[in-house]
Design an enzyme around this catalytic site. Structure first.
Site, PDB file in Angstrom:
ATOM      1  N   GLU A   1      -3.427 -28.339  28.389  1.00 42.73           N
ATOM      2  CA  GLU A   1      -4.534 -29.283  28.163  1.00 42.73           C
ATOM      3  C   GLU A   1      -4.109 -30.378  27.183  1.00 42.73           C
ATOM      4  O   GLU A   1      -4.626 -31.486  27.201  1.00 42.73           O
ATOM      5  CB  GLU A   1      -5.760 -28.544  27.615  1.00 42.73           C
ATOM      6  CG  GLU A   1      -6.694 -28.046  28.692  1.00 42.73           C
ATOM      7  CD  GLU A   1      -7.984 -27.500  28.112  1.00 42.73           C
ATOM      8  OE1 GLU A   1      -8.902 -28.288  27.839  1.00 42.73           O
ATOM      9  OE2 GLU A   1      -8.069 -26.264  27.937  1.00 42.73           O
TER      10      GLU A   1
ATOM     11  N   TYR B   1      -8.072   1.288  -3.957  1.00 45.16           N
ATOM     12  CA  TYR B   1      -6.748   1.581  -4.507  1.00 45.16           C
ATOM     13  C   TYR B   1      -6.091   0.286  -4.926  1.00 45.16           C
ATOM     14  O   TYR B   1      -6.549  -0.801  -4.607  1.00 45.16           O
ATOM     15  CB  TYR B   1      -5.865   2.310  -3.481  1.00 45.16           C
ATOM     16  CG  TYR B   1      -5.459   1.432  -2.312  1.00 45.16           C
ATOM     17  CD1 TYR B   1      -6.314   1.226  -1.242  1.00 45.16           C
ATOM     18  CD2 TYR B   1      -4.223   0.787  -2.306  1.00 45.16           C
ATOM     19  CE1 TYR B   1      -5.957   0.405  -0.184  1.00 45.16           C
ATOM     20  CE2 TYR B   1      -3.854  -0.044  -1.248  1.00 45.16           C
ATOM     21  CZ  TYR B   1      -4.724  -0.216  -0.195  1.00 45.16           C
ATOM     22  OH  TYR B   1      -4.375  -1.043   0.836  1.00 45.16           O
TER      23      TYR B   1
ATOM     24  N   THR C   1       1.677  -4.230   4.448  1.00 45.15           N
ATOM     25  CA  THR C   1       1.529  -4.581   5.864  1.00 45.15           C
ATOM     26  C   THR C   1       0.911  -5.966   6.078  1.00 45.15           C
ATOM     27  O   THR C   1       1.047  -6.540   7.150  1.00 45.15           O
ATOM     28  CB  THR C   1       0.668  -3.529   6.595  1.00 45.15           C
ATOM     29  OG1 THR C   1      -0.622  -3.499   5.981  1.00 45.15           O
ATOM     30  CG2 THR C   1       1.303  -2.161   6.556  1.00 45.15           C
ATOM     31  N   ASP C   2       0.239  -6.506   5.042  1.00 45.40           N
ATOM     32  CA  ASP C   2      -0.493  -7.772   5.239  1.00 45.40           C
ATOM     33  C   ASP C   2       0.412  -8.928   5.668  1.00 45.40           C
ATOM     34  O   ASP C   2       0.016  -9.761   6.489  1.00 45.40           O
ATOM     35  CB  ASP C   2      -1.246  -8.163   3.961  1.00 45.40           C
ATOM     36  CG  ASP C   2      -2.491  -7.307   3.728  1.00 45.40           C
ATOM     37  OD1 ASP C   2      -2.863  -6.548   4.628  1.00 45.40           O
ATOM     38  OD2 ASP C   2      -3.076  -7.417   2.637  1.00 45.40           O
TER      39      ASP C   2
ATOM     40  N   THR D   1       0.827  -1.212   0.000  1.00 43.71           N
ATOM     41  CA  THR D   1       0.000   0.000   0.000  1.00 43.71           C
ATOM     42  C   THR D   1       0.857   1.255   0.000  1.00 43.71           C
ATOM     43  O   THR D   1       0.474   2.284  -0.552  1.00 43.71           O
ATOM     44  CB  THR D   1      -0.927  -0.022   1.237  1.00 43.71           C
ATOM     45  OG1 THR D   1      -1.828  -1.102   1.070  1.00 43.71           O
ATOM     46  CG2 THR D   1      -1.707   1.260   1.406  1.00 43.71           C
TER      47      THR D   1
ATOM     48  N   LYS E   1      -0.186  -7.938  13.134  1.00 47.60           N
ATOM     49  CA  LYS E   1      -1.087  -6.941  12.539  1.00 47.60           C
ATOM     50  C   LYS E   1      -2.452  -7.147  13.164  1.00 47.60           C
ATOM     51  O   LYS E   1      -3.120  -8.154  12.910  1.00 47.60           O
ATOM     52  CB  LYS E   1      -1.152  -7.101  11.013  1.00 47.60           C
ATOM     53  CG  LYS E   1      -2.002  -6.019  10.351  1.00 47.60           C
ATOM     54  CD  LYS E   1      -2.009  -6.075   8.825  1.00 47.60           C
ATOM     55  CE  LYS E   1      -2.859  -4.944   8.264  1.00 47.60           C
ATOM     56  NZ  LYS E   1      -2.932  -4.932   6.796  1.00 47.60           N
TER      57      LYS E   1
HETATM   58  N1  ASP Z   1      -2.715  -5.353   0.926  1.00 50.65           N
HETATM   59  C1  ASP Z   1      -1.683  -4.397   1.239  1.00 50.65           C
HETATM   60  C2  ASP Z   1      -0.354  -5.122   1.231  1.00 50.65           C
HETATM   61  O1  ASP Z   1      -0.052  -5.804   2.155  1.00 50.65           O
HETATM   62  C3  ASP Z   1      -1.953  -3.754   2.551  1.00 50.65           C
HETATM   63  C4  ASP Z   1      -0.894  -2.772   3.026  1.00 50.65           C
HETATM   64  O2  ASP Z   1       0.191  -2.672   2.523  1.00 50.65           O
HETATM   65  O3  ASP Z   1      -1.198  -2.077   4.014  1.00 50.65           O
HETATM   66  O4  ASP Z   1       0.357  -5.020   0.269  1.00 50.65           O
END
Ligand code: ASP
Length: 334
Positions: free
Chosen positions: A287, A27, A91-92, A14, A164
């Site tokens: 457990e 986007y 971020t994924d 992103t 995340k």
């Molecule tokens: N889908 C995006 C990615 O991981 C989300 C992000 O970058 O925040 O490339």
């Protein structure tokens, strides 16, 4: 005055995304090239001498082991030429790439991942500030002992434990191991938690990974009320070399899933027990008695980070025993 030399390796995400409008939510990730991305950060050339190397330009949901190995190769190749490294990334799957790199890059220089929750075209896009903070962290000698760090939203996290936690909020990152280790302010990295002593955590720095075309195939099995062994059996039939369970609570596994997991253990394949909970360790012999079933307890690592540790362990030692693997995972338990 000579400025520190920082290499920015770009992979997409992103942070390199473009939207049709500055305020809408739609986007495309991975659209902006590395040089353009860096040019969007005011003041960067005053804090470091920047070089840019584009390794990929993909949304990180499409991240692959090939890109991990290409990133590792780039960092190893350029290690002597720079004072620190920044990796821009979606971020994924930042939890996974940062953890892979933390186990494999050489030690002694900062390697800092960063990304953005808003595309570059959004109002108040967070990418430029995150890149600035990541560069300021990568040029700080104090960051080196932490191994691979993640700089997001003004906070610094170790790769181990990174999580995340929110789908779209800017403060999405947290740690399963007790929160941030520091923060960035006025172009400087500050640390509030000491780094783990050098050598206290496993690493695969000497591994022949660069010659690998693929890592061992390991699947993560999610659990839900009523889950059975269908997915586990399908993975085993497809030739997967190990399984990680994202169990309930303290890694608990539904009765109907157990026969497939026990069959995996009988055929010599590792089964690592983790949890679908966001926080807390899975306990050996809670457990579920891991020794009795031949399972490996994944400790405090998330299921996706357990998967990477198991991949690297089996790549290094294909015949690793349950005891070898359990000893390795125990080093992450804290
Ligand atoms: N889908 C995006 C990615 O991981 C989300 C992000 O970058 O925040 O490339």
């Amino acid at each position: 005055m000579t400025l520190p030399r920082i290499e920015i390796l770009t992979t997409g995400g992103t942070i390199a995304g473009k939207g049709g409008s500055a305020t809408g939510s739609s986007y495309q990730s991975g659209e902006v090239g590395g040089d353009e991305l860096v040019a969007s950060v005011p003041g960067l050339s005053e804090v470091a001498e920047i070089s840019v190397r584009q390794v990929a330009n993909i949304p990180s949901q499409d991240m692959t082991e090939e890109v991990w190995i290409a990133l590792l190769a780039a960092i190893r190749e350029d290690f002597g030429k720079f004072d620190g490294f920044v990796v821009t990334h979606g971020t994924d799957t930042m939890e996974e790439t940062s953890f892979f790199l933390s186990l494999t890059v050489p030690s002694g220089k900062p390697v800092v991942l960063t990304g953005a929750m808003l595309p570059s075209t959004a109002v108040s896009a967070d990418g430029p500030r995150n890149i600035f903070n990541a560069v300021c962290t990568a040029k700080s000698p104090a960051a080196a002992p932490y191994g691979v760090l993640v700089a997001m939203n003004g906070e610094l996290f170790t790769a181990r434990g990174l999580y995340k936690s929110k789908t779209v909020a800017l403060d999405t990152f947290t740690s399963r191991l007790g929160g941030a280790v520091g923060w960035t302010q006025n172009g400087e990295a500050h640390f509030s938690v000491p780094a783990a002593p050098e050598g206290s955590l496993p690493s695969f720095r000497e591994s022949k990974l660069l010659r690998a075309s693929a890592l061992p195939r390991i699947a993560v099995l999610f659990t839900w009320a009523g889950a059975d062994g269908t997915a586990a059996s399908a993975y085993l039939d497809a030739g997967f070399q190990g399984l990680v369970t994202a169990g309930f609570g303290d890694g608990n596994i539904p009765k109907a899933m157990m026969p497939a997991l026990e069959a995996a253990v009988r055929s010599g394949l590792p089964v690592v027990r983790s949890s679908r909970c966001a926080f807390g360790p899975v306990l050996e012999a809670g457990e579920v008695d891991d020794r009795k079933y031949g399972f490996v307890c994944g400790g405090a690592l998330s299921a996706v980070q357990c998967r990477i540790l198991l991949q690297l362990a089996l790549f290094e030692r294909p015949g690793a025993t349950r005891e070898d693997l359990q000893a390795l995972f125990r080093r992450f338990a804290g």
